[in-house]
Design a protein around this motif. Structure first.
Motif, PDB file in Angstrom:
ATOM      1  N   LEU A 292       0.704  -1.203   0.040  1.00  0.00           N
ATOM      2  CA  LEU A 292      -0.061  -0.011  -0.024  1.00  0.00           C
ATOM      3  C   LEU A 292       0.965   1.328   0.161  1.00  0.00           C
ATOM      4  O   LEU A 292       0.652   2.227  -0.714  1.00  0.00           O
ATOM      5  CB  LEU A 292      -0.915   0.023   1.209  1.00  0.00           C
ATOM      6  N   LEU A 293       1.805   1.270   0.671  1.00  0.00           N
ATOM      7  CA  LEU A 293       2.892   2.439   0.741  1.00  0.00           C
ATOM      8  C   LEU A 293       3.426   2.590  -0.533  1.00  0.00           C
ATOM      9  O   LEU A 293       3.613   4.098  -0.983  1.00  0.00           O
ATOM     10  CB  LEU A 293       3.809   2.245   1.894  1.00  0.00           C
ATOM     11  N   GLN A 296       0.907   3.893  -2.923  1.00  0.00           N
ATOM     12  CA  GLN A 296       0.827   5.576  -2.810  1.00  0.00           C
ATOM     13  C   GLN A 296       1.799   6.255  -3.219  1.00  0.00           C
ATOM     14  O   GLN A 296       1.705   7.409  -3.861  1.00  0.00           O
ATOM     15  CB  GLN A 296       0.511   5.896  -1.212  1.00  0.00           C
ATOM     16  N   ASP A 301      -4.220   6.830  -5.428  1.00  0.00           N
ATOM     17  CA  ASP A 301      -4.979   7.417  -4.357  1.00  0.00           C
ATOM     18  C   ASP A 301      -6.130   7.050  -3.777  1.00  0.00           C
ATOM     19  O   ASP A 301      -7.023   7.595  -3.035  1.00  0.00           O
ATOM     20  CB  ASP A 301      -5.075   8.864  -4.629  1.00  0.00           C
ATOM     21  N   CYS A 337      -2.338   2.891   7.598  1.00  0.00           N
ATOM     22  CA  CYS A 337      -0.933   2.852   6.992  1.00  0.00           C
ATOM     23  C   CYS A 337      -0.785   3.754   5.859  1.00  0.00           C
ATOM     24  O   CYS A 337       0.208   4.244   5.388  1.00  0.00           O
ATOM     25  CB  CYS A 337      -0.534   1.506   7.080  1.00  0.00           C
ATOM     26  N   SER A 338      -1.950   4.369   5.253  1.00  0.00           N
ATOM     27  CA  SER A 338      -1.962   4.923   4.083  1.00  0.00           C
ATOM     28  C   SER A 338      -2.923   6.186   3.797  1.00  0.00           C
ATOM     29  O   SER A 338      -3.658   6.132   4.731  1.00  0.00           O
ATOM     30  CB  SER A 338      -1.912   4.158   2.897  1.00  0.00           C
ATOM     31  N   ASN A 339      -2.893   7.331   2.947  1.00  0.00           N
ATOM     32  CA  ASN A 339      -3.936   8.052   2.618  1.00  0.00           C
ATOM     33  C   ASN A 339      -4.764   7.697   1.683  1.00  0.00           C
ATOM     34  O   ASN A 339      -5.745   8.430   1.064  1.00  0.00           O
ATOM     35  CB  ASN A 339      -3.208   9.351   2.448  1.00  0.00           C
TER      36      ASN A 339
END
Length: 485
Positions: A292-293, A296, A301, A337-339
């Motif tokens: 996921l990071l 991103q 998004d 852990c993410s946006n």
């Protein structure tokens, strides 16, 4: 793409694009027509076909398009009987014999992928016209055809042998600049779910979900395009069409962690600098923090995740192969852990589902960290286990199905425990409960006020939820147009 009425969105169709590209590379002259985009009536289509004087006309067909495609083909044959008419897509792939027998003005149908076999058929047609020897027809992967010798419809074994790297999609065939909202979509990098520049990186799905026909359409084996080829396509979209974002529409983009990681790193290394999303729905159990990071960092998004049900019993029945506990854990992990913004896909109205189990789904949706949610009425999609069971137990009769009702906001079959009227009430309740919460309502309001297209779509959705019966009440265009034949 055929004329369509009701609830749909006008977007470039990459399935047609890939077929067009393969034929263009083989030396054929290609014209792609998107009737909904052109706002065509059947009279417009008749004029287009007459002026074009085409040798071959093919149609992409979902089940809801059955009656419309049938009428399209009738128009083609009434103008030029020698035209070769073809139909492919999910509907004939699931019901090949039925479709070819019920569309008398269609010469051939296709089961599953056609990129490998369609050029073969056209080469034979160039040489033999309508008298292609049956021994040759037998060699074409996925072809569905009438055998005069055996007096039956023959369905050839589907072919999944096309090299996904053998061509780069010729986007100029679709003329993306002619689609509604092109100027806005190519310049606004913050807007998600615009559904405009669709890109595929994989084909195939190994999962046995009872509501989905993907394995029959593209095979159970997961196949990948090379990262370099996908990036080549993205750079064309960016440099030629000034695209700021794209959507990966794979069924299983994140299933191979190795491939997804390689793809994201490739985007970063090539400095593609485009935002992207996954609107088809990825499996939540295929996601983990490191991936996921990296997604991103590579520009992702937004993700849609396939959740389907909040009932443990229904999750087992639909063979999703994921638990409600895993769904909760992974949703919180994504948000923590993410946006990356999360949209959840839910389904209500399985055959044996109770109202209490539907309420479990609504409750789950409202407790997960989702930015958006969709609550779709279960569709009996041909080729799925759900469809087969409804046919076997007499809930559906193939000869009597109203194909116009196979959309996710209509009621196409009777459930064991919930009436059609109540099911639509629950769907309306689901949307109202989810979107009336202050944090979600504020987010939606900001996006809606910023974008007139979103505003129009929101108003249309509210009207449909408030004023509708179990099926649409309009008279289909093909019925009014039949008198003109």
């Amino acid at each position: 793409m055929p004329i369509r009425e009701g609830n749909y969105q006008v977007n470039p169709d990459v399935g047609i694009l890939y077929l067009g590209t393969v034929l263009k590379d083989a030396g054929y002259q290609i014209s792609l027509l998107d009737c909904p985009k052109e706002d065509f009536s059947f009279s417009d289509f008749r004029t287009y076909v007459k002026e074009g004087d085409f040798d071959v006309v093919g149609f992409r067909c979902f089940s809801r398009d059955h009656n419309y495609v049938n009428h399209h083909a009738s128009i083609v044959k009434s103008i030029k009987p020698s035209t070769l008419t073809l139909v492919g897509g999910p509907h004939p792939s699931a019901l090949p014999e039925f479709v070819l027998s019920r569309m008398p003005n269609v010469d051939f149908a296709w089961k599953a992928e056609a990129e490998e076999g369609l050029p073969q058929l056209l080469r034979m047609f160039s040489e033999y016209k309508h008298e292609i020897p049956e021994a040759l027809l037998e060699t074409i992967p996925g072809l569905v055809w009438h055998s005069r010798k055996e007096e039956r419809i023959v369905v050839n074994k589907p072919g999944f042998g096309i090299d996904l790297d053998s061509y780069t999609p010729a986007w100029e065939l679709l003329k993306p600049e002619t689609y509604p909202g092109y100027e806005e979509r190519k310049t606004v990098s913050t807007r998600i779910w615009d559904g405009f520049f669709h890109v595929t990186t994989t084909r195939g799905c190994p999962f046995p979900c009872t509501y989905c026909n993907a394995p029959n359409l593209s095979g159970k084996k997961l196949r990948h395009r090379s990262v370099d080829k996908v990036i080549e396509e993205l750079l064309i979209l960016r440099d030629r069409y000034n695209a700021k974002r794209f959507s990966i529409i794979d069924d299983e983009f994140t299933l191979s962690k190795k491939y997804a990681t390689s793809f994201c790193q490739g985007l970063i290394d090539a400095k593609v600098n485009m935002k992207w999303d996954c609107p088809n729905g990825v499996r939540m159990d295929s996601l983990y923090p490191e991936l996921l990071l990296l997604m991103q960092a590579a520009g992702c998004d937004a993700l849609c995740v396939g959740i389907e049900s909040g009932s443990a019993r229904m999750q087992k029945l639909i063979q999703k192969k994921v638990t409600v506990e895993t769904i909760r854990e992974r949703a919180n992990m994504i948000a923590g852990c993410s946006n990356i913004r999360i949209t959840g896909y839910f389904m209500i109205g399985f055959l044996d589902e109770t109202e209490e189990e539907i309420q479990e789904t609504l409750n789950l949706a409202c407790t997960l960290p989702l930015r958006r949610a969709a609550f779709n009425v279960v569709i009996p999609i041909p080729g799925t286990q759900i469809f087969d069971e409804l046919i076997d137990n007499g809930r559906l009769k193939l000869e009597e199905i109203n194909w116009d009702t196979l959309t996710n906001d209509q009621v196409a079959f009777k459930r064991n425990h919930v009436t059609g009227k109540r099911l639509l009430e629950l769907q309306r309740e689901a949307f109202l409960r989810f979107y009336s919460r202050p944090s979600v309502a504020l987010s939606v309001a900001k996006e809606t006020l910023r974008n007139p297209n979103v505003l129009r779509a929101s108003i249309s959705k509210l009207r449909k939820l408030s004023w509708r019966s179990e099926t649409y009440s309009f008279t289909p265009m093909y019925l009014g147009s039949q008198r003109a034949l």
